[in-house]
Motif scaffolding. Structure first.
Motif, PDB file in Angstrom:
ATOM      1  N   SER A 190      29.046  -1.138  75.482  1.00 57.36           N
ATOM      2  CA  SER A 190      30.493  -1.039  75.323  1.00 57.36           C
ATOM      3  C   SER A 190      31.156  -2.393  75.490  1.00 57.36           C
ATOM      4  O   SER A 190      30.685  -3.234  76.263  1.00 57.36           O
ATOM      5  N   ILE A 191      32.256  -2.585  74.799  1.00 53.27           N
ATOM      6  CA  ILE A 191      33.025  -3.814  74.967  1.00 53.27           C
ATOM      7  C   ILE A 191      33.465  -3.926  76.425  1.00 53.27           C
ATOM      8  O   ILE A 191      33.890  -2.944  77.041  1.00 53.27           O
ATOM      9  N   GLY A 192      33.281  -5.091  76.991  1.00 52.37           N
ATOM     10  CA  GLY A 192      33.635  -5.306  78.388  1.00 52.37           C
ATOM     11  C   GLY A 192      32.509  -5.058  79.366  1.00 52.37           C
ATOM     12  O   GLY A 192      32.647  -5.350  80.552  1.00 52.37           O
ATOM     13  N   ASP A 193      31.372  -4.518  78.891  1.00 48.95           N
ATOM     14  CA  ASP A 193      30.239  -4.316  79.786  1.00 48.95           C
ATOM     15  C   ASP A 193      29.710  -5.659  80.287  1.00 48.95           C
ATOM     16  O   ASP A 193      29.814  -6.677  79.607  1.00 48.95           O
ATOM     17  N   LEU A 194      29.094  -5.638  81.459  1.00 48.67           N
ATOM     18  CA  LEU A 194      28.589  -6.863  82.058  1.00 48.67           C
ATOM     19  C   LEU A 194      27.361  -7.366  81.303  1.00 48.67           C
ATOM     20  O   LEU A 194      26.444  -6.604  81.003  1.00 48.67           O
ATOM     21  N   VAL A 195      27.365  -8.648  81.000  1.00 46.08           N
ATOM     22  CA  VAL A 195      26.212  -9.308  80.390  1.00 46.08           C
ATOM     23  C   VAL A 195      25.959 -10.604  81.152  1.00 46.08           C
ATOM     24  O   VAL A 195      26.832 -11.108  81.858  1.00 46.08           O
ATOM     25  N   LEU A 196      24.743 -11.112  81.000  1.00 43.14           N
ATOM     26  CA  LEU A 196      24.411 -12.419  81.546  1.00 43.14           C
ATOM     27  C   LEU A 196      24.236 -13.370  80.371  1.00 43.14           C
ATOM     28  O   LEU A 196      23.430 -13.106  79.479  1.00 43.14           O
ATOM     29  N   VAL A 197      25.006 -14.444  80.362  1.00 41.03           N
ATOM     30  CA  VAL A 197      24.889 -15.455  79.310  1.00 41.03           C
ATOM     31  C   VAL A 197      24.172 -16.662  79.903  1.00 41.03           C
ATOM     32  O   VAL A 197      24.646 -17.268  80.870  1.00 41.03           O
ATOM     33  N   ILE A 198      23.011 -16.979  79.339  1.00 35.50           N
ATOM     34  CA  ILE A 198      22.206 -18.094  79.819  1.00 35.50           C
ATOM     35  C   ILE A 198      22.375 -19.261  78.856  1.00 35.50           C
ATOM     36  O   ILE A 198      21.999 -19.179  77.688  1.00 35.50           O
ATOM     37  N   GLU A 199      22.969 -20.337  79.346  1.00 31.60           N
ATOM     38  CA  GLU A 199      23.118 -21.557  78.548  1.00 31.60           C
ATOM     39  C   GLU A 199      21.858 -22.395  78.759  1.00 31.60           C
ATOM     40  O   GLU A 199      21.642 -22.952  79.830  1.00 31.60           O
ATOM     41  N   ARG A 200      21.015 -22.440  77.720  1.00 32.79           N
ATOM     42  CA  ARG A 200      19.740 -23.152  77.837  1.00 32.79           C
ATOM     43  C   ARG A 200      19.717 -24.375  76.936  1.00 32.79           C
ATOM     44  O   ARG A 200      20.130 -24.312  75.783  1.00 32.79           O
ATOM     45  N   THR A 201      19.214 -25.487  77.488  1.00 28.67           N
ATOM     46  CA  THR A 201      19.065 -26.709  76.698  1.00 28.67           C
ATOM     47  C   THR A 201      17.677 -27.283  76.944  1.00 28.67           C
ATOM     48  O   THR A 201      17.234 -27.396  78.092  1.00 28.67           O
TER      49      THR A 201
END
Length: 255
Positions: free
Chosen positions: A211-222
């Motif tokens: 669902s929109i607004g559900d918790l996600v983890l965004v991993i910024e990888r370089t």
């Protein structure tokens, strides 16, 4: 209803969620009819439908055509381990990760060459804004079900005149960034990951089946080579309801 009050279907969904998590109805139990519940909550059946649809998306309820709505078996939240060892297997790290969990890992990808780097991506890659990159959007699947998303950027100054310019085409298609870069003489020695909690956008929700607004983890990888040059950066989006992300670190023995 005041402007600051949540919509009716959200209020009903919240209370149904409370009742479900308290064990009022056991797994596999058929709920009272939509009309009965609507009467109990003093709302319209359309409000009750939206509330139940929300809980079906969350995996708490299961709708069975022609039969009704049932308490769903809880979704299994698996652990996704991120480790330096996952980059040393000579194949796609995601595919191997999923195999170790008993899943078949696949993905769909779409690359766009000659895409100007926006300012934030240019800063992460150490290039100038507007420098040309290959941008690749990934949808990763576990047993054909959405598992995670990724948006990857690679400077064309590095790969533009090589056989690996498009990540999912050529002799090393699907082998992962480390293997592909090694094939053109670039050794990746460092990966920097910055995990940040976020809420799913409409596009992310649609692709991940949440669902929109559900918790996600965004991993910024370089990824960085032996000279400290950034050769690829990506934003990896993992749905929190399905995956727990863990980091594994090796400890060097005393000398």
């Amino acid at each position: 209803m005041g402007h600051d009050e949540p919509p009716q279907h959200q209020v009903v969904a919240n209370d149904l969620r409370r009742r479900l998590t308290s064990g009022e109805w056991e797994v596999g139990t058929k709920l009272p009819s939509r009309a009965q519940l609507a009467h109990e909550y003093a709302v319209g059946t359309n409000v009750m439908q939206k509330a139940q649809e929300r809980l079906i998306i969350e995996g708490l309820l299961e709708g069975r055509a022609g039969s009704g709505t049932y308490v769903a078996k809880p979704r299994e939240r698996r652990r996704m381990i991120r480790s330096r060892h996952r980059e040393r297997r000579g194949t796609s790290p995601f595919r191997t990760d999923m195999a170790e969990l008993g899943h078949t890992g696949t993905w769909e990808a779409h690359s766009q060459a000659r895409t100007p780097a926006p300012a934030d991506i240019a800063w992460r890659l150490g290039i100038d804004p507007g420098d040309l990159c290959v941008k690749t959007n990934y949808e990763f699947l576990a047993d054909s079900q959405p598992a995670q998303l990724s948006v990857s950027w690679e400077p064309m100054a590095i790969t533009g005149k090589t056989p690996i310019v498009l990540p999912e085409m050529g002799p090393l298609a699907g082998r992962g960034v480390v293997e592909r870069m090694r094939s053109i003489g670039i050794d990746i020695t460092t990966a920097l990951e910055v995990p940040r909690p976020a809420r799913a956008t409409q596009e992310q929700a649609n692709l991940l089946g949440i669902s929109i607004g559900d918790l996600v983890l965004v991993i910024e990888r370089t990824y960085y080579d032996t000279d400290g040059r950034a050769v690829e950066t990506a934003d990896i989006t993992v749905p929190d309801t399905r995956w727990e992300v863990a980091y594994e670190f090796g400890i060097e023995p005393p000398r």
